[in-house]
Motif scaffolding. Structure first.
Motif, PDB file in Angstrom:
ATOM      1  N   GLY A 298       1.009  -1.103   0.104  1.00  0.00           N
ATOM      2  CA  GLY A 298       0.269   0.040  -0.121  1.00  0.00           C
ATOM      3  C   GLY A 298       0.721   1.119  -0.143  1.00  0.00           C
ATOM      4  O   GLY A 298       2.180   1.243   0.597  1.00  0.00           O
ATOM      5  N   ASN A 299       0.247   2.248  -0.884  1.00  0.00           N
ATOM      6  CA  ASN A 299       0.897   3.540  -0.444  1.00  0.00           C
ATOM      7  C   ASN A 299      -0.338   4.637   0.305  1.00  0.00           C
ATOM      8  O   ASN A 299      -1.299   5.600  -0.215  1.00  0.00           O
ATOM      9  N   GLU A 300       0.008   5.075   1.279  1.00  0.00           N
ATOM     10  CA  GLU A 300      -0.818   6.780   1.797  1.00  0.00           C
ATOM     11  C   GLU A 300      -1.611   5.721   2.348  1.00  0.00           C
ATOM     12  O   GLU A 300      -2.785   7.016   1.740  1.00  0.00           O
ATOM     13  N   VAL A 301      -1.749   4.875   2.476  1.00  0.00           N
ATOM     14  CA  VAL A 301      -3.650   4.111   3.099  1.00  0.00           C
ATOM     15  C   VAL A 301      -3.549   4.755   4.587  1.00  0.00           C
ATOM     16  O   VAL A 301      -4.702   5.657   4.513  1.00  0.00           O
ATOM     17  N   MET A 302      -2.290   5.386   5.139  1.00  0.00           N
ATOM     18  CA  MET A 302      -2.448   6.186   6.939  1.00  0.00           C
ATOM     19  C   MET A 302      -3.271   7.294   6.496  1.00  0.00           C
ATOM     20  O   MET A 302      -3.486   7.482   7.896  1.00  0.00           O
ATOM     21  N   SER A 303      -2.572   7.733   5.272  1.00  0.00           N
ATOM     22  CA  SER A 303      -3.377   8.892   5.934  1.00  0.00           C
ATOM     23  C   SER A 303      -4.639   9.582   4.643  1.00  0.00           C
ATOM     24  O   SER A 303      -5.041  10.446   4.061  1.00  0.00           O
ATOM     25  N   SER A 304      -4.799   8.171   4.081  1.00  0.00           N
ATOM     26  CA  SER A 304      -6.605   8.331   3.417  1.00  0.00           C
ATOM     27  C   SER A 304      -7.499   8.455   4.213  1.00  0.00           C
ATOM     28  O   SER A 304      -7.581   8.661   6.116  1.00  0.00           O
TER      29      SER A 304
ATOM     30  N   VAL B 244       0.709  11.899   7.231  1.00  0.00           N
ATOM     31  CA  VAL B 244       0.300  10.996   8.731  1.00  0.00           C
ATOM     32  C   VAL B 244       0.578  11.285  10.345  1.00  0.00           C
ATOM     33  O   VAL B 244       0.673  11.197  11.169  1.00  0.00           O
ATOM     34  N   LEU B 245       1.179  12.388  10.187  1.00  0.00           N
ATOM     35  CA  LEU B 245       2.020  13.077  11.120  1.00  0.00           C
ATOM     36  C   LEU B 245       0.407  14.658  11.455  1.00  0.00           C
ATOM     37  O   LEU B 245       0.360  15.042  10.102  1.00  0.00           O
ATOM     38  N   THR B 246      -0.356  14.611  13.152  1.00  0.00           N
ATOM     39  CA  THR B 246      -0.869  15.887  12.708  1.00  0.00           C
ATOM     40  C   THR B 246       0.046  17.347  13.903  1.00  0.00           C
ATOM     41  O   THR B 246      -0.696  17.875  13.177  1.00  0.00           O
ATOM     42  N   GLN B 247       1.599  16.803  13.462  1.00  0.00           N
ATOM     43  CA  GLN B 247       1.899  17.546  14.239  1.00  0.00           C
ATOM     44  C   GLN B 247       3.033  17.980  13.977  1.00  0.00           C
ATOM     45  O   GLN B 247       4.073  16.257  13.608  1.00  0.00           O
ATOM     46  N   SER B 248       3.864  18.255  12.748  1.00  0.00           N
ATOM     47  CA  SER B 248       5.679  18.200  12.809  1.00  0.00           C
ATOM     48  C   SER B 248       6.696  19.504  13.353  1.00  0.00           C
ATOM     49  O   SER B 248       7.576  19.517  12.689  1.00  0.00           O
ATOM     50  N   ASP B 249       5.706  20.068  13.422  1.00  0.00           N
ATOM     51  CA  ASP B 249       6.440  22.033  13.605  1.00  0.00           C
ATOM     52  C   ASP B 249       5.975  22.600  15.211  1.00  0.00           C
ATOM     53  O   ASP B 249       5.015  22.672  15.344  1.00  0.00           O
ATOM     54  N   PRO B 250       7.168  22.686  16.097  1.00  0.00           N
ATOM     55  CA  PRO B 250       8.903  22.140  15.317  1.00  0.00           C
ATOM     56  C   PRO B 250       9.577  20.662  15.190  1.00  0.00           C
ATOM     57  O   PRO B 250       8.202  19.891  15.777  1.00  0.00           O
TER      58      PRO B 250
ATOM     59  N   ALA C  58      -6.458   9.735  16.630  1.00  0.00           N
ATOM     60  CA  ALA C  58      -7.942   9.221  16.167  1.00  0.00           C
ATOM     61  C   ALA C  58      -7.051   7.624  15.714  1.00  0.00           C
ATOM     62  O   ALA C  58      -8.341   6.274  15.161  1.00  0.00           O
ATOM     63  N   THR C  59      -6.254   7.025  14.742  1.00  0.00           N
ATOM     64  CA  THR C  59      -5.412   6.078  14.118  1.00  0.00           C
ATOM     65  C   THR C  59      -4.690   5.821  15.144  1.00  0.00           C
ATOM     66  O   THR C  59      -3.094   4.790  14.503  1.00  0.00           O
ATOM     67  N   SER C  60      -4.316   5.915  16.008  1.00  0.00           N
ATOM     68  CA  SER C  60      -2.852   5.539  16.929  1.00  0.00           C
ATOM     69  C   SER C  60      -3.076   3.966  17.412  1.00  0.00           C
ATOM     70  O   SER C  60      -2.462   3.453  17.346  1.00  0.00           O
ATOM     71  N   ASP C  61      -3.958   3.434  17.203  1.00  0.00           N
ATOM     72  CA  ASP C  61      -4.140   2.224  17.682  1.00  0.00           C
ATOM     73  C   ASP C  61      -4.092   1.022  16.626  1.00  0.00           C
ATOM     74  O   ASP C  61      -2.572   0.040  16.756  1.00  0.00           O
ATOM     75  N   THR C  62      -4.345   2.063  14.850  1.00  0.00           N
ATOM     76  CA  THR C  62      -3.780   0.850  13.616  1.00  0.00           C
ATOM     77  C   THR C  62      -2.419   1.534  13.658  1.00  0.00           C
ATOM     78  O   THR C  62      -1.050   0.891  13.235  1.00  0.00           O
ATOM     79  N   MET C  63      -2.341   2.109  13.698  1.00  0.00           N
ATOM     80  CA  MET C  63      -0.750   2.724  13.347  1.00  0.00           C
ATOM     81  C   MET C  63      -0.149   2.003  14.878  1.00  0.00           C
ATOM     82  O   MET C  63       1.489   1.443  14.288  1.00  0.00           O
ATOM     83  N   ARG C  64      -0.227   1.383  15.929  1.00  0.00           N
ATOM     84  CA  ARG C  64       1.059   1.578  17.149  1.00  0.00           C
ATOM     85  C   ARG C  64       0.854  -0.490  16.689  1.00  0.00           C
ATOM     86  O   ARG C  64       1.979  -1.255  16.963  1.00  0.00           O
ATOM     87  N   GLY C  65       0.692  -0.763  16.093  1.00  0.00           N
ATOM     88  CA  GLY C  65      -0.152  -2.216  15.364  1.00  0.00           C
ATOM     89  C   GLY C  65       0.983  -2.237  14.048  1.00  0.00           C
ATOM     90  O   GLY C  65       1.715  -3.129  14.925  1.00  0.00           O
ATOM     91  N   LEU C  66       0.591  -1.804  13.423  1.00  0.00           N
ATOM     92  CA  LEU C  66       1.872  -1.000  12.374  1.00  0.00           C
ATOM     93  C   LEU C  66       3.346  -1.210  13.222  1.00  0.00           C
ATOM     94  O   LEU C  66       3.938  -1.791  12.237  1.00  0.00           O
ATOM     95  N   LEU C  67       3.656  -0.632  13.802  1.00  0.00           N
ATOM     96  CA  LEU C  67       4.455  -0.177  14.327  1.00  0.00           C
ATOM     97  C   LEU C  67       5.349  -0.957  14.960  1.00  0.00           C
ATOM     98  O   LEU C  67       6.331  -1.567  14.944  1.00  0.00           O
ATOM     99  N   GLU C  68       4.373  -2.384  16.083  1.00  0.00           N
ATOM    100  CA  GLU C  68       4.788  -3.407  16.399  1.00  0.00           C
ATOM    101  C   GLU C  68       5.247  -4.580  15.509  1.00  0.00           C
ATOM    102  O   GLU C  68       6.014  -4.607  15.878  1.00  0.00           O
ATOM    103  N   PHE C  69       4.494  -4.402  14.663  1.00  0.00           N
ATOM    104  CA  PHE C  69       5.073  -5.622  13.633  1.00  0.00           C
ATOM    105  C   PHE C  69       6.546  -5.523  12.786  1.00  0.00           C
ATOM    106  O   PHE C  69       7.378  -5.762  12.765  1.00  0.00           O
ATOM    107  N   GLN C  70       6.582  -3.506  12.765  1.00  0.00           N
ATOM    108  CA  GLN C  70       8.455  -3.379  12.478  1.00  0.00           C
ATOM    109  C   GLN C  70       8.814  -3.390  12.923  1.00  0.00           C
ATOM    110  O   GLN C  70      10.026  -3.834  12.595  1.00  0.00           O
ATOM    111  N   ARG C  71       8.289  -3.799  14.431  1.00  0.00           N
ATOM    112  CA  ARG C  71       9.700  -3.287  15.448  1.00  0.00           C
ATOM    113  C   ARG C  71       9.932  -4.977  15.097  1.00  0.00           C
ATOM    114  O   ARG C  71      11.382  -4.837  15.671  1.00  0.00           O
ATOM    115  N   ASN C  72       9.133  -5.667  14.984  1.00  0.00           N
ATOM    116  CA  ASN C  72       9.010  -6.960  15.545  1.00  0.00           C
ATOM    117  C   ASN C  72      10.197  -7.708  14.276  1.00  0.00           C
ATOM    118  O   ASN C  72      10.697  -8.511  14.577  1.00  0.00           O
TER     119      ASN C  72
END
Length: 361
Positions: free
Chosen positions: A121-127, A166-172, A181-195
Motif C-alpha cells: 500500500g501507498n499512503e493508506v494511513m493518511s487516506s 500521517v503526522l498531525t504535528q511536525s513543527d517544531p 484518531a489512528t493511533s491504535d492502528t499505527m501502534r499495531g503497524l509499528l509493533e509489527f515493524q519493530r518485531n
C-alpha cells in the motif's frame, strides 16, 4: 619510518574524519523511484544499464513489473516492489492470495533480482478509507508469513509508505506526533515493524512546504542553501534545512510512541524542474540545488540532529518524468533522466563524474 608528503598527510586525516566520503560507487543509502505512468519510457534493459553507470544502488518500483525486475537481475541493485492499495483486501483476507502474490512477484526472481523490501500500500494511513486502514496490518502479516515460510523473512522486509500527512504535528520537529484518531492502528503497524526489523517509510517533500510559504528564506532553507536556520523551541536545536526537520519530526513521533528502534526510510523526496505558470518553486535551478545538495548531504554522513552520524536511506523522486500523470505540470517534471537516457540536469550521480560534497570545512 618513511616520511609523508603534505598531500598524503592531508588525505590521511581527511579519510579519518570522513571515512565514507571516498567516492560514490557504493553508497547504499542513495536510491531512486522508478514510476511508470508514461508511454515513452526506455526499455527496462536500457534503464538497468543506465543505473549501473550511476552510484544509485536501490530502485523503488510502485508495483512489481516483471520486465524491470528481470532486467535488474545480477546487477546487485536493491529492488523495492509494491503491492497496490487495491490488493490489500485480498492480501489481508486470503493467505493463499498472499502466497500467490509473493511466489509470482518475489520468489520467481529472487535472489538473482535483489528484492530487499515489499511495500504494502501507498499512503493508506493518511487516506479516508478506514476499512483499508484496518486491513493494512493483516495484509502485511500475511505477506510476512509467506516470506517466513520460504526462509526469506530476514532477507526481505515488509513495510508500507506514508505521506507526511500521517503526522498531525511536525513543527517544531521535537513535537512530531501521529494522529490520535489512528493511533491504535499505527501502534499495531509499528509493533509489527519493530518485531520484523522493517523500516518506517515516509515521503517528505520540502517542495510542498515551500509552496505554502514561498519566502526567499524558506526557499534557501528547503534547498540546503545558506540561511539563518530555524530553532526548535522544544529542544533548542537549530535546523539548517527542511529535509532534516521533516525527517526528525517523524523520528520524534516514533520516539513518542515508544518505537525508538524502528528505522526510517525516505521512500520519496524530490523537486520538479518545471511546472505550470501559477506554481511556485519549480525550476531547473531549484531542482538541481535540492537534489544535488540532498545527495551531498547524504554523502557527508552528518545525519540529522536527532540521528547524527548516519544517512537515512533515501529514494529520490524520480528516475524519469511520467508524462501521463494527472495534476499540475510539476507532477510530470520530476525526472533526473530523460527517455533518451540523457540527464535532465547533473547532480553528480554518474560514476564517471566528480563527487560533489557540501561545504563541510
Amino acid at each position: 619510518m618513511p616520511t609523508l608528503s603534505h598531500a598524503s598527510i592531508f588525505f590521511f586525516f581527511f579519510s579519518l574524519l570522513f571515512p565514507s566520503l571516498h567516492f560514490a560507487n557504493s553508497q547504499s543509502f542513495i536510491g531512486i523511484n522508478y514510476g511508470q505512468v508514461a508511454n515513452n519510457l526506455p526499455p527496462p534493459e536500457a534503464t538497468a544499464k543506465l543505473l549501473k553507470s550511476t552510484s544509485i544502488e536501490k530502485v523503488r518500483l510502485y508495483g512489481a513489473d516483471p520486465g524491470i525486475i528481470k532486467a535488474l537481475a545480477n546487477t546487485g541493485i536493491g529492488i523495492v516492489i509494491g503491492a497496490a492499495n487495491g490488493d490489500i483486501p485480498a492480501l489481508a483476507s486470503d493467505p493463499n492470495f498472499a502466497a500467490q502474490w509473493v511466489n509470482s512477484n518475489v520468489i520467481a526472481y529472487y535472489p538473482a533480482s535483489k528484492i530487499i523490501l515489499i511495500t504494502v500500500g501507498n499512503e493508506v494511513m493518511s487516506s479516508t478509507d478506514k476499512n483499508l486502514m484496518s486491513q493494512l496490518l493483516p495484509a502485511m502479516q500475511n505477506v510476512q508469513n509467506v516470506l517466513n515460510a520460504a526462509s526469506l523473512g530476514g532477507k526481505i522486509k515488509v513495510s508500507t509508505v506514508h505521506s507526511m500527512a500521517v503526522l498531525t504535528q511536525s513543527d517544531p520537529p521535537s513535537s512530531g506526533a501521529f494522529d490520535p484518531a489512528t493511533s491504535d492502528t499505527m501502534r499495531g503497524l509499528l509493533e509489527f515493524q519493530r518485531n520484523t526489523g522493517s523500516p518506517f517509510a515516509i515521503n517528505p517533500y520540502p517542495f510542498f512546504a515551500y509552496q505554502s510559504d514561498p519566502r526567499p528564506e524558506t526557499l534557501a532553507y528547503c534547498l540546503f542553501q545558506p540561511n539563518s536556520g530555524r530553532v526548535d523551541s522544544g529542544n533548542n536545536i537549530k535546523y539548517m534545512n527542511m529535509f532534516d526537520a521533516q525527517v526528525d519530526a517523524v523520528r520524534s513521533a516514533l520516539n513518542a510512541m515508544g518505537f525508538k528502534e524502528v528505522e526510517i526510510v525516505v521512500a520519496e523526496t524530490g523537486w520538479p524542474y518545471s511546472g505550470d505558470a501559477n506554481e511556485v518553486g519549480p525550476s531547473i535551478e531549484n531542482a538541481k540545488a535540492y537534489n544535488g545538495n540532498l545527495i551531498a548531504h547524504l554523502r557527508s554522513m552528518v545525519g540529522t540532529p536527532l540521528m547524527p552520524g548516519k544517512s537515512v536511506d533515501t529514494y529520490i523522486f524520480a528516475l524519469y518524468d511520467e508524462n501521463l500523470k494527472p495534476g499540475p505540470g510539476s507532477e510530470r517534471a520530476f525526472g533526473l533522466f530523460k527517455p533518451d537516457l540523457s540527464m535532465t540536469y547533473d547532480v553528480s550521480l554518474s560514476k564517471s563524474s566528480p563527487v560533489r560534497f557540501e561545504s563541510i570545512f
